[in-house]
Structures are given as structure tokens and as C-alpha cells.
Design a protein around this motif. Structure first.
Motif, PDB file in Angstrom:
ATOM      1  N   THR A 211      34.797  18.051  29.942  1.00 50.49           N
ATOM      2  CA  THR A 211      36.225  17.753  29.973  1.00 50.49           C
ATOM      3  C   THR A 211      36.995  19.066  29.880  1.00 50.49           C
ATOM      4  O   THR A 211      36.483  20.066  29.371  1.00 50.49           O
ATOM      5  N   SER A 212      38.227  19.063  30.381  1.00 51.32           N
ATOM      6  CA  SER A 212      38.996  20.308  30.392  1.00 51.32           C
ATOM      7  C   SER A 212      40.485  20.035  30.221  1.00 51.32           C
ATOM      8  O   SER A 212      40.945  18.898  30.369  1.00 51.32           O
ATOM      9  N   ILE A 213      41.207  21.094  29.883  1.00 48.45           N
ATOM     10  CA  ILE A 213      42.663  21.083  30.001  1.00 48.45           C
ATOM     11  C   ILE A 213      43.013  22.063  31.111  1.00 48.45           C
ATOM     12  O   ILE A 213      42.487  23.168  31.165  1.00 48.45           O
ATOM     13  N   GLU A 214      43.885  21.643  32.023  1.00 49.21           N
ATOM     14  CA  GLU A 214      44.259  22.438  33.186  1.00 49.21           C
ATOM     15  C   GLU A 214      45.765  22.700  33.172  1.00 49.21           C
ATOM     16  O   GLU A 214      46.560  21.788  32.935  1.00 49.21           O
ATOM     17  N   GLY A 215      46.137  23.947  33.421  1.00 49.11           N
ATOM     18  CA  GLY A 215      47.545  24.295  33.476  1.00 49.11           C
ATOM     19  C   GLY A 215      47.931  24.847  34.832  1.00 49.11           C
ATOM     20  O   GLY A 215      47.095  25.382  35.557  1.00 49.11           O
ATOM     21  N   MET A 216      49.203  24.697  35.177  1.00 47.71           N
ATOM     22  CA  MET A 216      49.718  25.259  36.429  1.00 47.71           C
ATOM     23  C   MET A 216      50.465  26.553  36.136  1.00 47.71           C
ATOM     24  O   MET A 216      51.377  26.585  35.311  1.00 47.71           O
ATOM     25  N   MET A 217      50.069  27.618  36.837  1.00 43.63           N
ATOM     26  CA  MET A 217      50.735  28.903  36.697  1.00 43.63           C
ATOM     27  C   MET A 217      51.932  28.977  37.661  1.00 43.63           C
ATOM     28  O   MET A 217      52.105  28.135  38.520  1.00 43.63           O
TER      29      MET A 217
END
Length: 479
Positions: A211-217
Motif C-alpha cells: 500500500t502507498s500514499i501518492e502525492g501530486m507535485m
């Protein structure tokens, strides 16, 4: 250095980032290829991050320990997927004390193997479980293409490794830690990350679930900001981590691992920074407010510094992380630019007129120029600044969330998705086949980021092949 203009984000985002890391005094290049030196300002930022996370880990029953940096090569060969996944990135020690070693030693790229070996020694009974251990340290992965904080040969992180009696407990642990990561990213770093499950192709080597946390740059690329893995019994079988259950039957443990690294600093830079420099979230900023006294003569200096010193003591007593910039070899304009470059959330200006009026000028970093400037009474400044820091923290999260949501699209077909992925994210149904995932990667240079836990109630059809699909996934170009 502060007077040197940054490359604008719109002109070259990558170069803007590279320059900013150096100019803001966060880090520098090391003499070893692909490695970095984290400077005191950058390390203080990391310390603030580690303190917040460590508190949460300990509140959920985890304890810290330290394991060796050198791991026998044979350990990696025990778990087939794991060694295949890490083989290209291993740094190997073959000599010690001037002699060839009997067995090569790997500089740890991650610690599942060495910790698995120790858990096998320590765990005998169900009464020994769960084991909830975290380690703070650095790891080495021989990256070919490096970028400060985002991808370096050596980087700093925490890695948690736990062992449980049942798969239910282990999965619960995986999700618990993912929630800690997401809450940290959102509430401390003001990063609006998305929680989800990685595809089989993208999951960690040797894991059953990643599982992951994904962010938008700001360049619309995705950044995987932390991961939490469920291994099932893969590592337990490889390292014989077994226990006698309550029925006196020998069972293999269910294990997890999870990690967050200095890559999160890169996420903060690329999510909040602007063309003037860093913009740091107040809850993590090494310096939350800087006082800049302004004067031209010794007479003015005496009056201004008396007020500035008093305000400094009041703000410090209120628990605000503070700096007094009383340098006399640079101009006020240089100081303003310098602290803007370093991303200090609030600047407090005190000049002769402010002394007369009983006021100060406040400049908030998240709103450059006149928009972010206000004049407030000196009385109660500690409360004013404390409230302003809370407001800035919320403002940064809101701005980043609005930017993210504006750049996530739901294309109607594959041709439209290809256009979307040139400069944004696609949130689309996917049949979860490797073939369709591979086609998107080949056609668009984009990957599946994660399958979010929050899904539409209805099912759909795969954006690539048109087959029935139960879940939507985020596709994006990524770091």
C-alpha cells in the motif's frame, strides 16, 4: 546566494528544484557519486518530521532498535523475489581489513533479511508476538540516476518490521501504519496524499500486498511518498520465523514492513515551493518566524533592538521556533530574499516607525508581496503569530488539494487518456492485467500509482481494453 535568481518553475521545473535544494541550504552534493550531504537546515526539517512520526509509532506500541548495516549476501538469496528486486541496486563489500571476505556483505538496501534472521532467534511462542520494531537510519541503493532527496544512493529513513500470529493482525498493522503516514503527510506536511494499493507489478519485491500514499507535485508528476507492506509468510518461511500457537502447533509468522524517507522533503519542496524559494509548512519548518530589525543609525538601532529583543522573548516563550536576524553586513532586502528562499512561514519586520506606533509588519511566506503583508499591534503578537501559523498551514493544504483535484481527470476513452497523461493524472477503470498496464507505460510513459481504497459504487470497463472492471486506478507519470 539568496540574491541569485532561481530558474522559474515554468521554464524548467527540474532545474528549479535542483537549484532550490542548494540555495535554500537544505543539502549539497557529496564527493561520492549519487550521495548527498544534508546540511543543518535540512537536517532540522528531517528531525521535526522524525519527531512527529516517532511519537505516533510509539503511541501505537512500536519500539525502536538498531540492526547492522552489513548483511551477508546469502540472506538476500533466501527470498527469491526479494533478491531479484534488489539485485541491480546492491552495493557489495568484498574486502575487509585488507583481506578477501569469505562471504560478500551487502550494504543494507532495506533490512527485511537481517531482521528476519533475528526474529527467528527471538520468537518461539505465541506469547512472544506481536513484535513491533522500528529502525531509524540510512540505507544504500546503487541508483544510476540520482536527484537530491528524491533518489540518492544513500538516503535516510525509518523502516518498521513487525511479526504477528495471524494474517488479520498483520494486515491490520499494514493499514494502521498507512493511516499514520497519510495523517502525517496531510496534517504535518500539508500534502494531500491518496491512500491505496499498488498493482502486482508495482508492489515491493517479496510482498503480497503493498500500500502507498501518492502525492501530486506541481509539475503534475506523482511521487510515492511512503509504503506499507504485508508479506504474509514469505519472509517467515525463508528465515524460519516460527512459533508454537496456543494449540502447541508450530506456525509461521505473518510479517509486515513499512517505510518513509527523506524523499518526503522532496515532496514538500515540489508541492509548496514557488519561484522565490521554499514554502515550508509551519508545523515542520525549522524556523517558524524570523524577526528582521530595520534601522539606519545607532540611535534607531538602540530603539528598534529594544523592541525586537522583547518580542523575541515573548514569541519564544509561546513556543514559536524563532530566529533574530540582526546581521549588520547585509541589507534588509537581502535578508527578506534570504528568508523567502528558505521558506520561513512568517517574517516580522520592526523599524523605527513600528516602534513609534507600537506595531510590526508581518509578511506571510505563502502569499508573497503586498497580499501577504499586514500591520499588527505589538501587544499580543505571540497569539497573532500563533494563529497566523495555523492559518498558513491550512492554506497550504487547501491550495495543494485544489491543485491536485484540478489536475486529476476521468477520460472517456484511451485516446483522451493519452492526452490527459501528457500533463496530469487519469483516474480510470482498469482490468488489472499486466498487458494493459504495460501498454499505458509504453504509450504514455505513465504507471499505475495506486488503486485507491475509496472506489465508485458502480463497476465500469477498462480504459485500455474495454473489458469489465471492478476498480479504478490512478495513472500518472512519476518520479
Amino acid at each position: 546566494m539568496a540574491e541569485d535568481k532561481l530558474t522559474k518553475r515554468a521554464d524548467d521545473f527540474s532545474e528549479w528544484y535542483n537549484q532550490l535544494v542548494l540555495k535554500s541550504d537544505l543539502a549539497d552534493y557529496a564527493p561520492v557519486r549519487g550521495c548527498m550531504v544534508v546540511k543543518p537546515y535540512g537536517w532540522t526539517l528531517w528531525e521535526n518530521m522524525t519527531a512527529a512520526l516517532d511519537k505516533e509509532f510509539k503511541a501505537t506500541g512500536h519500539v525502536n532498535a538498531a540492526f547492522p548495516m552489513l548483511i551477508p549476501m546469502s540472506f538476500f538469496e533466501k527470498e527469491k523475489e526479494h533478491v531479484e528486486g534488489f539485485a541491480p541496486e546492491l552495493a557489495v563489500v568484498t574486502h575487509g581489513g585488507g583481506e578477501l571476505l569469505e562471504e560478500p556483505l551487502v550494504v543494507r538496501p532495506t533490512s527485511e533479511t537481517i531482521i528476519g534472521y533475528m526474529y527467528a532467534k527471538w520468537i518461539k511462542s505465541w506469547r512472544d508476538l506481536p513484535i513491533l520494531i522500528n529502525q531509524w537510519g540510512s540505507v544504500m541503493r546503487w541508483e544510476l540516476r540520482t536527484k537530491l532527496f528524491l533518489r540518492t544512493a544513500e538516503f535516510y529513513w525509518q523502516e518498521g518490521h513487525t511479526a504477528h500470529a495471524t494474517s488479520e493482525e498483520a494486515k491490520e498493522e499494514m493499514f494502521r501504519i498507512l493511516d499514520i503516514y497519510a495523517n502525517f503527510a496531510i496534517n504535518e506536511a500539508a500534502l494531500p496524499v491518496i491512500k491505496g494499493e499498488k498493482s502486482n507489478t508495482e508492489r515491493f519485491a517479496g510482498a503480497q500486498i503493498t500500500t502507498s500514499i501518492e502525492g501530486m507535485m506541481q509539475d503534475k508528476k506523482a511521487l510515492q511518498s511512503a509504503t506499507s507492506h504485508y508479506f504474509g509468510t514469505n519472509f517467515a518461511k525463508a528465515f524460519e520465523i516460527q512459533f508454537l500457537d496456543q494449540n502447541n502447533t508450530l506456525q509461521f509468522c505473518e510479517t509486515t514492513s513499512w517505510g518513509l524517507s527523506t524523499r518526503m522533503i522532496g515532496a514538500i519542496i515540489m508541492t509548496h515551493g514557488d519561484d522565490q524559494g521554499l514554502v515550508l509548512p509551519p508545523r515542520l519548518a525549522p524556523i517558524q518566524a524570523v524577526i528582521v530589525p530595520i534601522f539606519k543609525s545607532d540611535e534607531e538601532k538602540a530603539k528598534v533592538m529594544e523592541v525586537a529583543d522583547r518580542l523575541f522573548k515573548e514569541l519564544k516563550a509561546a513556543g514559536i521556533r524563532l530566529k533574530m536576524d540582526d546581521r549588520d553586513n547585509v541589507s534588509s532586502g537581502f535578508k527578506f530574499n534570504d528568508w523567502e528562499m528558505r521558506g520561513v512561514p512568517v517574517r516580522i519586520e520592526v523599524g523605527p516607525k513600528d516602534v513609534e506606533k507600537g506595531t510590526v509588519a508581518l509578511a506571510r511566506r505563502d502569499r508573497p508581496g503586498r497580499e501577504g503583508k499586514s500591520f499588527v499591534p505589538q501587544a499580543g503578537l505571540d497569539s497573532t503569530v500563533s494563529l497566523l501559523l495555523v492559518e498558513i498551514q491550512a492554506s497550504l493544504l487547501q491550495r495543494a488539494t485544489e491543485f491536485r483535484d484540478a489536475n486529476i481527470h476521468d477520460p472517456k476513452d484511451y485516446d483522451e487518456m493519452k492526452k490527459v497523461l501528457e500533463n496530469g493524472w487519469a483516474f480510470s477503470y482498469w482490468c488489472e492485467s499486466r498487458e494493459c498496464e504495460g501498454k499505458v507505460k509504453e504509450d504514455c510513459k505513465a504507471t499505475t500509482r495506486n488503486i485507491p481504497f475509496e472506489q465508485p459504487e458502480t463497476e465500469g470497463t477498462c480504459i485500455v481494453c474495454g473489458k469489465p472492471s471492478k476498480r479504478k486506478v490512478y495513472f500518472a507519470k512519476a518520479y
